[in-house]
Scaffold this motif. Structure first.
Motif, PDB file in Angstrom:
ATOM      1  N   TRP A  40     -16.514  -2.341   4.541  1.00 35.67           N
ATOM      2  CA  TRP A  40     -15.388  -1.873   4.614  1.00 35.67           C
ATOM      3  C   TRP A  40     -15.103  -1.989   6.088  1.00 35.67           C
TER       4      TRP A  40
ATOM      5  N   ILE B  45     -11.285  -4.885   6.919  1.00 34.58           N
ATOM      6  CA  ILE B  45     -10.287  -4.315   7.666  1.00 34.58           C
ATOM      7  C   ILE B  45      -9.822  -5.674   8.395  1.00 34.58           C
TER       8      ILE B  45
ATOM      9  N   LYS C 231       0.325   3.680   4.481  1.00 37.48           N
ATOM     10  CA  LYS C 231      -0.823   3.058   5.058  1.00 37.48           C
ATOM     11  C   LYS C 231      -1.672   4.150   5.745  1.00 37.48           C
ATOM     12  N   MET C 232      -1.163   5.226   6.137  1.00 36.97           N
ATOM     13  CA  MET C 232      -1.997   6.389   6.781  1.00 36.97           C
ATOM     14  C   MET C 232      -2.523   6.829   5.606  1.00 36.97           C
TER      15      MET C 232
ATOM     16  N   GLY D  64      -5.312   4.744   4.529  1.00 34.63           N
ATOM     17  CA  GLY D  64      -6.632   4.877   5.599  1.00 34.63           C
ATOM     18  C   GLY D  64      -7.266   6.081   5.373  1.00 34.63           C
TER      19      GLY D  64
ATOM     20  N   LYS E 145       0.871  -1.267  -0.046  1.00 39.51           N
ATOM     21  CA  LYS E 145      -0.130  -0.053   0.101  1.00 39.51           C
ATOM     22  C   LYS E 145       0.824   1.440   0.063  1.00 39.51           C
TER      23      LYS E 145
ATOM     24  N   LEU F  72      -9.887   5.780   2.519  1.00 42.12           N
ATOM     25  CA  LEU F  72     -11.051   5.121   2.912  1.00 42.12           C
ATOM     26  C   LEU F  72     -11.827   5.966   4.028  1.00 42.12           C
ATOM     27  N   THR F  73     -11.016   6.534   4.961  1.00 38.59           N
ATOM     28  CA  THR F  73     -11.887   7.073   5.858  1.00 38.59           C
ATOM     29  C   THR F  73     -12.805   8.373   5.294  1.00 38.59           C
TER      30      THR F  73
END
Length: 788
Positions: free
Chosen positions: A716, A720, A668-669, A672, A665, A675-676
């Protein structure tokens, strides 16, 4: 012109001190000639002192028959040369390497090899017979100490382990209390040693003491002898000598002196008038009459001359017995030394087989230079030449004491040349190559998957299992690493195997299912778009967002298309584009839904406070809402692709036999955050839709959108932990499945009901139906509705 050699041979004692003689008369042979050739031979081994006379009288005793015969070799060789009118000085026994230093000994030559070559030869023998650990015994003298040091240097150069080193003291031969203490310590070292072979590099008399003690203590080992005792008959014939183990040794190349046996047997005693050595020998050992002893019962044991002298009696000796005491080593080197001198003189004086063209007057250095240049074959058997240090090229014979027969014999089992070439009988090499565990229980070889390692502070080795990722093919070889990215170890850790490349291939069953649903989704999305285009002016299309519905369908189609980037072999492009494309496309889709909900909410909500209502009305700009919401996600994805983009990784963390190609990925932050942000928009849509359930909505937009957003959030949220706990290639499949479910949640909940009405409930797809539904809704709530 004839040139004859002048022969001077003198008797000396082997014991240091004032010179002694027999009956106070020095023994020597002198024959007149043109050139002097001299030799010294220690024919007597001990000196007897008579303290009753003044000064004390010293008498030589303990006559050495073998040394007597060696003196006769020199006499014989010179006689042969004089007969053939060849003109023949050189050391035949000095082996010290120090004598090779030309700056100190510029005029020294020898026919016996240097100790330097002997130590190299011993090291090569140890290496070729696969002995990996040795012990070294030397003595505190120039020969033993220097030889032991050189041996250790050569062993270290060849990565051979020296288990112990012992230097005998200078007083070892005195056999005193200190000697016994030293001997006991030496035996303790030998007994506790794991050395496969022990080299004894010292004088024969020291070796005699050591071997007798070894026999007494019942120790059996492999011994390596230097040239001082390798062919010593007295040692090889010690009672029960076979119990000490096997003995290998080195001696300079040996051979028989041509014709010397016949000379001793037939004509030597005829020259006693000119040869005082023979006269003296006959005094000690008078020859037996030929008819006295039958050859079949011939006893050739020499009587002790010391005891004969004390008893006053003498025992006769059959002359045929002398042949048994002729050696093939030092005797031959004496012969070679005389031959070299003859060859040098022949060249210097320009001689042929008849005469010499130059007279016998020459400078010493002239002869020396000629001797250095000699290069010829003696009697068609031995090639003799000297290197720059004055050492010969003859090399060494490797011998073994054959103790399997009643009479011990010393046999030749190989040879070593100064150029480094060593030859050993194949059966010996195979014998020791097949040894896997030594007498000390030390491993010499290991099964595949194991390597030999040395025990702490010991030459003894043991087998140790190779570490993970390392292999050994066996035989004690060191473990070597397999290529960490491309190879893995077999179960027996004996070979490296190529890893197989693994990824979610197109032929995988899971892929087939995903592709089927993906293609179905693309087809359905296109059909919906066509249907919406045909009925674009109808109320139901307008209630879905009008032109925004086409943008929503386009983004949904892009989400379906990006499924293919999660299937098949990952590439740089698919890794980079997969998730960011989905994130931006789905954000546009959700933004369109949010803009549509905002339109409905503002159009049918009348009880909002003034400030809230005004704010919502100002926000009711569909294009602006979609653009702003999408721009935030685009900014997040651009930042992600710029600073920490996804990339291909080759991983074996799940299965060491497999290289898993997968997309990392990157950040990752930021993944995330993407997606957030979609989840945040989905929550806002869900809240508007939930609130909008109370509004007059003939087509149930709010209800279906609530369901759609709820499915997305649940999918989703579940994705995770499932993704984290899933291993291998199916992680990519889980991502694709989550995207498919998200896409179908919008397609089924937001568009499918509208399509159903457009196809099967066309009566609801008109303005009158909508107006009547709204009137009835507000009439139920007691609100008046004004119609045009």
């Amino acid at each position: 012109m004839w040139v004859l050699l002048l022969l001077i041979v003198t008797v000396t004692s082997i014991v240091s001190g004032p010179s002694c003689s027999v009956n106070n008369n020095p023994r020597h042979i002198y024959v007149p000639g043109d050139i002097v050739v001299g030799g010294l031979f220690p024919v007597y081994l001990q000196v007897k002192t008579n303290g009753s006379t003044i000064p004390p009288q010293k008498t030589c005793i303990d006559y050495d028959v073998q040394m007597f015969l060696r003196s006769q070799v020199m006499i014989y060789a010179i006689q042969e040369i004089n007969r053939s009118q060849m003109l023949p000085n050189i050391s035949y026994s000095s082996t010290s390497e120090l004598l090779s230093r030309k700056c100190k000994f510029p005029s020294f030559l020898r026919t016996v090899s240097s100790d330097e070559h002997q130590t190299i030869a011993i090291a090569e023998l140890v290496k070729h017979l696969t002995w990996e650990s040795v012990g070294v015994i030397g003595s505190d003298d120039e020969f033993g100490k220097y030889g032991a040091e050189r041996l250790i240097d050569h062993f270290n150069d060849r990565k051979l382990c020296v288990d112990f080193k012992e230097i005998l003291s200078a007083n070892f031969l005195l056999n005193e209390t200190r000697t016994q203490t030293e001997l006991a310590m030496l035996m303790s070292k030998i007994r506790n040693s794991s050395a496969e072979a022990i080299v004894i590099f010292t004088a024969e008399l020291n070796v005699r003491i050591i071997l007798k003690e070894v026999l007494r203590m019942g120790i059996s080992r492999i011994w390596i002898a230097c040239d001082t005792w390798a062919t010593n008959k007295e040692l090889s014939e010690i009672h029960d000598i076979q119990k000490v183990g096997r003995v290998f040794g080195f001696i300079p190349k040996r051979n028989k002196v041509p014709g010397f046996h016949e000379y001793v047997r037939d004509s030597m005693f005829q020259s006693k008038a000119q040869n005082s050595f023979i006269h003296e020998f006959m005094c000690h050992y008078p020859p037996c009459p030929d008819s006295l002893v039958d050859e079949s019962v011939l006893n050739c044991t020499l009587p002790d001359t010391k005891s004969q002298s004390e008893s006053g009696g003498r025992t006769c000796l059959d002359t045929r017995c002398l042949l048994k005491y002729i050696d093939e080593d030092e005797s031959y080197y004496i012969y070679l030394a005389v031959k070299v001198i003859a060859q040098g003189l022949r060249s210097l004086l320009n001689c042929n087989n008849v005469r010499c063209k130059r007279n016998a007057s020459f400078a010493v250095w002239e002869l020396l230079e000629e001797l250095k240049r000699v290069n010829f074959i003696v009697d068609n058997t031995t090639h003799i030449a000297f290197n720059e240090n004055g050492d010969p090229t003859t090399g060494y014979d490797i011998v073994e004491w054959n103790m399997s027969v009643s009479e011990n014999r010393i046999i030749t089992v190989g040879e070593y040349k100064p150029d480094g070439a060593i030859r050993i009988r194949e059966h010996l090499i195979r014998e020791f190559e097949n040894v896997t565990v030594t007498f000390a229980n030390c491993c010499k070889t290991c099964n595949p998957g194991y390597q030999l390692i040395s025990k702490i502070n010991s030459c003894c080795k043991e087998c140790s299992l190779c570490s993970r990722g390392y292999i050994s093919t066996g035989g004690g070889k060191k473990c070597v690493a397999c290529h960490p990215q491309r190879e893995y170890t077999s179960s027996d850790m004996d070979r490296c195997l190529m890893k197989t490349i693994d990824y979610l291939g197109w032929t995988d069953a899971f892929t087939t299912v995903l592709v089927s649903f993906d293609v179905l989704g693309i087809v359905v999305s296109l059909l919906v778009a066509i249907l919406f285009a045909v009925d674009r002016r109808t109320p139901i299309v307008k209630s879905t967002g009008g032109y925004l519905s086409f943008l929503e369908l386009l983004s949904l189609l892009a989400c379906f298309c990006c499924i293919s980037m999660f299937l098949g072999e990952p590439t740089k492009t698919t890794c980079l584009a997969g998730l960011p494309l989905f994130g931006m496309a789905f954000t546009v889709c959700v933004s369109c839904i949010l803009a549509n909900l905002l339109q409905i909410f503002v159009g049918f909500t009348f009880n909002l406070r003034v400030t809230v209502g005004d704010t919502l009305k100002r926000l009711n700009r569909p294009i602006a809402v979609v653009t702003c919401c999408s721009a935030v996600q685009v900014a997040v994805c651009v930042l992600w692709l710029t600073y920490a983009p996804p990339f291909i990784v080759e991983s074996s963390r799940f299965d060491e036999a497999t290289i898993l190609l997968e997309c990392n990925k990157g950040s990752k932050m930021l993944f995330g955050a993407m997606l957030t942000y979609i989840a945040l928009l989905a929550v806002v849509c869900f809240l508007f839709a939930f609130k909008g359930k109370q509004l007059p909505d003939l087509y149930k937009n709010a209800s279906f959108v609530s369901i759609s957003m709820m499915i997305f959030l649940v999918v989703w949220i579940v994705f995770i932990p499932v993704y984290i706990n899933m291993s291998g290639k199916y992680q990519q499949a889980i991502e694709a499945a989550a995207i498919l479910v998200s896409n179908y949640s919008v397609l089924c909940c937001h568009f499918a009901p509208k399509c159903y009405i457009m196809l099967f409930r066309k009566e609801l797809n008109n303005e009158n139906a909508i107006t009547n539904y709204i009137r009835k809704h507000y009439e139920k709530k007691g609100m008046a509705v004004v119609s045009k």
